[in-house]
Every structure is written in C-alpha cells, then in structure tokens.
Design an enzyme around this catalytic site. Structure first.
Site, PDB file in Angstrom:
ATOM      1  N   PHE A 124     -15.532   3.762   6.860  1.00  0.00           N
ATOM      2  CA  PHE A 124     -14.183   4.134   6.444  1.00  0.00           C
ATOM      3  C   PHE A 124     -13.952   3.995   4.940  1.00  0.00           C
ATOM      4  O   PHE A 124     -12.834   4.196   4.457  1.00  0.00           O
ATOM      5  CB  PHE A 124     -13.137   3.314   7.217  1.00  0.00           C
ATOM      6  CG  PHE A 124     -13.289   1.811   7.091  1.00  0.00           C
ATOM      7  CD1 PHE A 124     -12.838   1.131   5.976  1.00  0.00           C
ATOM      8  CD2 PHE A 124     -13.909   1.088   8.110  1.00  0.00           C
ATOM      9  CE1 PHE A 124     -12.979  -0.246   5.861  1.00  0.00           C
ATOM     10  CE2 PHE A 124     -14.059  -0.298   8.000  1.00  0.00           C
ATOM     11  CZ  PHE A 124     -13.586  -0.959   6.874  1.00  0.00           C
ATOM     12  N   HIS A 178      -2.227  -5.543   1.727  1.00  0.00           N
ATOM     13  CA  HIS A 178      -3.501  -6.252   1.617  1.00  0.00           C
ATOM     14  C   HIS A 178      -3.228  -7.672   1.166  1.00  0.00           C
ATOM     15  O   HIS A 178      -2.319  -7.900   0.370  1.00  0.00           O
ATOM     16  CB  HIS A 178      -4.408  -5.579   0.563  1.00  0.00           C
ATOM     17  CG  HIS A 178      -5.565  -6.461   0.153  1.00  0.00           C
ATOM     18  ND1 HIS A 178      -6.725  -6.524   0.866  1.00  0.00           N
ATOM     19  CD2 HIS A 178      -5.690  -7.362  -0.862  1.00  0.00           C
ATOM     20  CE1 HIS A 178      -7.536  -7.421   0.284  1.00  0.00           C
ATOM     21  NE2 HIS A 178      -6.933  -7.933  -0.758  1.00  0.00           N
ATOM     22  N   ARG A 223       2.830  -6.294   9.232  1.00  0.00           N
ATOM     23  CA  ARG A 223       2.121  -5.157   9.839  1.00  0.00           C
ATOM     24  C   ARG A 223       2.731  -4.761  11.186  1.00  0.00           C
ATOM     25  O   ARG A 223       2.774  -3.571  11.519  1.00  0.00           O
ATOM     26  CB  ARG A 223       0.635  -5.472   9.949  1.00  0.00           C
ATOM     27  CG  ARG A 223      -0.047  -5.393   8.571  1.00  0.00           C
ATOM     28  CD  ARG A 223      -1.417  -5.977   8.600  1.00  0.00           C
ATOM     29  NE  ARG A 223      -2.177  -5.728   7.370  1.00  0.00           N
ATOM     30  CZ  ARG A 223      -3.223  -6.454   7.005  1.00  0.00           C
ATOM     31  NH1 ARG A 223      -3.620  -7.459   7.759  1.00  0.00           N
ATOM     32  NH2 ARG A 223      -3.864  -6.172   5.886  1.00  0.00           N
ATOM     33  N   ARG A 238      -1.811 -14.393   4.965  1.00  0.00           N
ATOM     34  CA  ARG A 238      -2.530 -13.693   6.044  1.00  0.00           C
ATOM     35  C   ARG A 238      -1.756 -13.787   7.360  1.00  0.00           C
ATOM     36  O   ARG A 238      -1.714 -12.849   8.144  1.00  0.00           O
ATOM     37  CB  ARG A 238      -3.950 -14.215   6.169  1.00  0.00           C
ATOM     38  CG  ARG A 238      -4.793 -13.794   4.962  1.00  0.00           C
ATOM     39  CD  ARG A 238      -6.231 -14.214   5.058  1.00  0.00           C
ATOM     40  NE  ARG A 238      -7.006 -13.415   6.000  1.00  0.00           N
ATOM     41  CZ  ARG A 238      -7.466 -12.188   5.752  1.00  0.00           C
ATOM     42  NH1 ARG A 238      -7.210 -11.606   4.590  1.00  0.00           N
ATOM     43  NH2 ARG A 238      -8.178 -11.532   6.650  1.00  0.00           N
ATOM     44  N   TYR A 249     -12.623  -2.436  -3.511  1.00  0.00           N
ATOM     45  CA  TYR A 249     -13.136  -2.440  -2.143  1.00  0.00           C
ATOM     46  C   TYR A 249     -14.662  -2.331  -2.078  1.00  0.00           C
ATOM     47  O   TYR A 249     -15.201  -1.959  -1.037  1.00  0.00           O
ATOM     48  CB  TYR A 249     -12.489  -1.310  -1.340  1.00  0.00           C
ATOM     49  CG  TYR A 249     -11.068  -1.626  -0.888  1.00  0.00           C
ATOM     50  CD1 TYR A 249     -10.803  -2.715  -0.061  1.00  0.00           C
ATOM     51  CD2 TYR A 249     -10.002  -0.828  -1.282  1.00  0.00           C
ATOM     52  CE1 TYR A 249      -9.515  -3.004   0.355  1.00  0.00           C
ATOM     53  CE2 TYR A 249      -8.701  -1.111  -0.861  1.00  0.00           C
ATOM     54  CZ  TYR A 249      -8.478  -2.205  -0.040  1.00  0.00           C
ATOM     55  OH  TYR A 249      -7.194  -2.484   0.385  1.00  0.00           O
ATOM     56  N   ASN A 309      -2.047   0.296   6.723  1.00  0.00           N
ATOM     57  CA  ASN A 309      -1.509  -0.944   7.292  1.00  0.00           C
ATOM     58  C   ASN A 309      -0.623  -1.719   6.314  1.00  0.00           C
ATOM     59  O   ASN A 309      -0.491  -2.940   6.411  1.00  0.00           O
ATOM     60  CB  ASN A 309      -2.634  -1.804   7.878  1.00  0.00           C
ATOM     61  CG  ASN A 309      -3.620  -2.281   6.827  1.00  0.00           C
ATOM     62  OD1 ASN A 309      -3.532  -1.896   5.667  1.00  0.00           O
ATOM     63  ND2 ASN A 309      -4.543  -3.130   7.219  1.00  0.00           N
ATOM     64  N   THR A 329      -5.039  -7.065  10.983  1.00  0.00           N
ATOM     65  CA  THR A 329      -5.346  -5.804  10.292  1.00  0.00           C
ATOM     66  C   THR A 329      -4.861  -4.606  11.100  1.00  0.00           C
ATOM     67  O   THR A 329      -4.278  -3.673  10.551  1.00  0.00           O
ATOM     68  CB  THR A 329      -6.876  -5.686  10.060  1.00  0.00           C
ATOM     69  OG1 THR A 329      -7.310  -6.835   9.326  1.00  0.00           O
ATOM     70  CG2 THR A 329      -7.223  -4.431   9.283  1.00  0.00           C
ATOM     71  N   LYS A 335       0.821  -1.218   0.000  1.00  0.00           N
ATOM     72  CA  LYS A 335       0.000   0.000   0.000  1.00  0.00           C
ATOM     73  C   LYS A 335       0.862   1.280   0.000  1.00  0.00           C
ATOM     74  O   LYS A 335       2.069   1.233   0.264  1.00  0.00           O
ATOM     75  CB  LYS A 335      -0.931  -0.033   1.216  1.00  0.00           C
ATOM     76  CG  LYS A 335      -1.920  -1.220   1.198  1.00  0.00           C
ATOM     77  CD  LYS A 335      -2.932  -1.089   2.323  1.00  0.00           C
ATOM     78  CE  LYS A 335      -3.892  -2.264   2.329  1.00  0.00           C
ATOM     79  NZ  LYS A 335      -4.979  -2.068   3.338  1.00  0.00           N
ATOM     80  N   GLU A 392      -9.623 -11.027  -7.388  1.00  0.00           N
ATOM     81  CA  GLU A 392      -8.750  -9.866  -7.211  1.00  0.00           C
ATOM     82  C   GLU A 392      -7.581  -9.887  -8.209  1.00  0.00           C
ATOM     83  O   GLU A 392      -7.227  -8.852  -8.785  1.00  0.00           O
ATOM     84  CB  GLU A 392      -8.240  -9.817  -5.766  1.00  0.00           C
ATOM     85  CG  GLU A 392      -9.357  -9.515  -4.775  1.00  0.00           C
ATOM     86  CD  GLU A 392      -8.948  -9.591  -3.315  1.00  0.00           C
ATOM     87  OE1 GLU A 392      -9.805  -9.326  -2.455  1.00  0.00           O
ATOM     88  OE2 GLU A 392      -7.779  -9.902  -3.018  1.00  0.00           O
TER      89      GLU A 392
HETATM   90  P1  CMP Z   1      -7.464  -4.624   3.671  1.00  0.00           P
HETATM   91  O1  CMP Z   1      -6.997  -6.019   3.930  1.00  0.00           O
HETATM   92  O2  CMP Z   1      -6.884  -3.917   2.530  1.00  0.00           O
HETATM   93  O3  CMP Z   1      -9.057  -4.673   3.485  1.00  0.00           O
HETATM   94  C1  CMP Z   1      -9.914  -3.625   3.916  1.00  0.00           C
HETATM   95  C2  CMP Z   1      -9.175  -2.515   4.534  1.00  0.00           C
HETATM   96  O4  CMP Z   1      -9.946  -1.578   5.213  1.00  0.00           O
HETATM   97  C3  CMP Z   1      -8.243  -3.042   5.584  1.00  0.00           C
HETATM   98  O5  CMP Z   1      -7.180  -3.752   4.977  1.00  0.00           O
HETATM   99  C4  CMP Z   1      -7.865  -1.789   6.344  1.00  0.00           C
HETATM  100  O6  CMP Z   1      -6.731  -1.140   5.790  1.00  0.00           O
HETATM  101  C5  CMP Z   1      -9.078  -0.916   6.114  1.00  0.00           C
HETATM  102  N1  CMP Z   1      -9.764  -0.717   7.384  1.00  0.00           N
HETATM  103  C6  CMP Z   1     -10.316  -1.659   8.157  1.00  0.00           C
HETATM  104  N2  CMP Z   1     -10.852  -1.098   9.251  1.00  0.00           N
HETATM  105  C7  CMP Z   1     -10.614   0.230   9.165  1.00  0.00           C
HETATM  106  C8  CMP Z   1     -10.904   1.339   9.977  1.00  0.00           C
HETATM  107  N3  CMP Z   1     -11.568   1.180  11.140  1.00  0.00           N
HETATM  108  N4  CMP Z   1     -10.511   2.552   9.580  1.00  0.00           N
HETATM  109  C9  CMP Z   1      -9.852   2.705   8.405  1.00  0.00           C
HETATM  110  N5  CMP Z   1      -9.542   1.685   7.585  1.00  0.00           N
HETATM  111  C10 CMP Z   1      -9.919   0.464   7.966  1.00  0.00           C
END
Ligand code: CMP
Length: 139
Positions: A58, A116, A103, A86, A50, A113, A92, A10, A127
């Site tokens: 968010f 993905h 992470r 994962r 997404y 973070n 996450t 990212k 994807e």
């Molecule tokens: P990802 O695995 O890319 O899939 C969905 C993404 O949403 C997740 O990683 C986070 O980066 C993002 N995400 C999840 N929860 C939150 C949150 N509370 N605020 C902002 N971003 C979020």
C-alpha cells in the site's frame, strides 16, 4: 514522564473541515498542542516519512493519499503522550477502533484514517524533526 509525540491530521480529515473536531478530542484527553502547522506535503516528504513502509503493497497509495490535500502536522505534549495519543486515535482500522476514539468518530477506512501518531518516543523525535524546528514549538 512528560513526553512529546508527533501527529498528522490527514487529508481525509482536513477535507471535511475536521481539524477543530480532532483537536478537541486531543485536548479533552489532556494532551497539549505545542506545535502546529498546515502544509501541503511534497511527494519527497511523504516518501521519506513513510520509508519504513516502502516495501508494503500500500506504499504507493499511502504516499498518493498523504499528498492529495493539506495536512496538519502537530507536536503533542503530555504525560505518557506517545501511548496516550495512540489510545486517543484508536485502532488503525476504524472498524476495530474503540468508541470515542478519533478513528471511530471520523476515519473513513484503514488508509483514509484521519490521523497519524508516532509509535515510540524514539520515532516521535525523528518524526518531529522532519517537520519542526525547536523555534516553532512552545510548550
Ligand atoms: P499511519 O499511522 O499513518 O502509518 C502507516 C499508515 O499506513 C497507516 O496509518 C494507514 O493509514 C496506512 N495503512 C496501513 N495498512 C493499510 C492498508 N492495508 N491499506 C492502505 N493503507 C494502509
């Protein structure tokens, strides 16, 4: 079984020049990077990618972040690749991520973070197809 999974490095990670550092963790875990491209995601691409989170509070912030700078899209291959990646990424929320995970090492926050990874083999195929043609993957 040998699987493929989809990964994104990212903007928070590319901005800090961490592509190689993240790839080192991926490769040390035994996953092979069989497709890789650095792109600037468009708003349309991020929204489609997404879409499952469209109703989340968010979502807007997530799309804005994912288009804020370059990302590296990847196809990873290996035994049990979906679950393994994962595990390698960690939780996450970096505050909850285990030691040695990407992470824990590099993520700034739950939103920024660093990586993905697909959550199922079915989603991995969907994807991967959004960003790669088979001609750009070599296992
Ligand atoms: P990802 O695995 O890319 O899939 C969905 C993404 O949403 C997740 O990683 C986070 O980066 C993002 N995400 C999840 N929860 C939150 C949150 N509370 N605020 C902002 N971003 C979020």
């Amino acid at each position: 079984a040998v699987q493929r999974t989809f990964s994104i490095i990212k903007p928070d990670a590319t901005e800090r020049n961490l592509t190689g550092a993240v790839n080192a963790v991926i490769e040390q875990a035994g996953l092979r990077i069989i497709g890789q491209r650095r792109i600037q995601m468009t708003e349309d691409q991020a929204k489609r990618f997404y879409a499952v989170h469209a109703e989340r509070p968010f979502y807007g912030e997530l799309v804005e972040f994912m288009t804020s700078g370059p990302v590296v899209v990847q196809v990873l291959e290996g035994e049990n690749a979906v679950a393994k990646y994962r595990e390698v990424m960690g939780a996450t929320n970096p505050a909850e991520a285990a030691d040695g995970t990407i992470r824990k090492l590099y993520a700034k926050s739950i939103g920024e973070n660093s990586v993905h990874g697909s959550d199922s083999e079915e989603n991995a195929a969907i994807e991967i197809a959004q960003f790669f043609s088979e001609a750009d993957i070599a296992g």
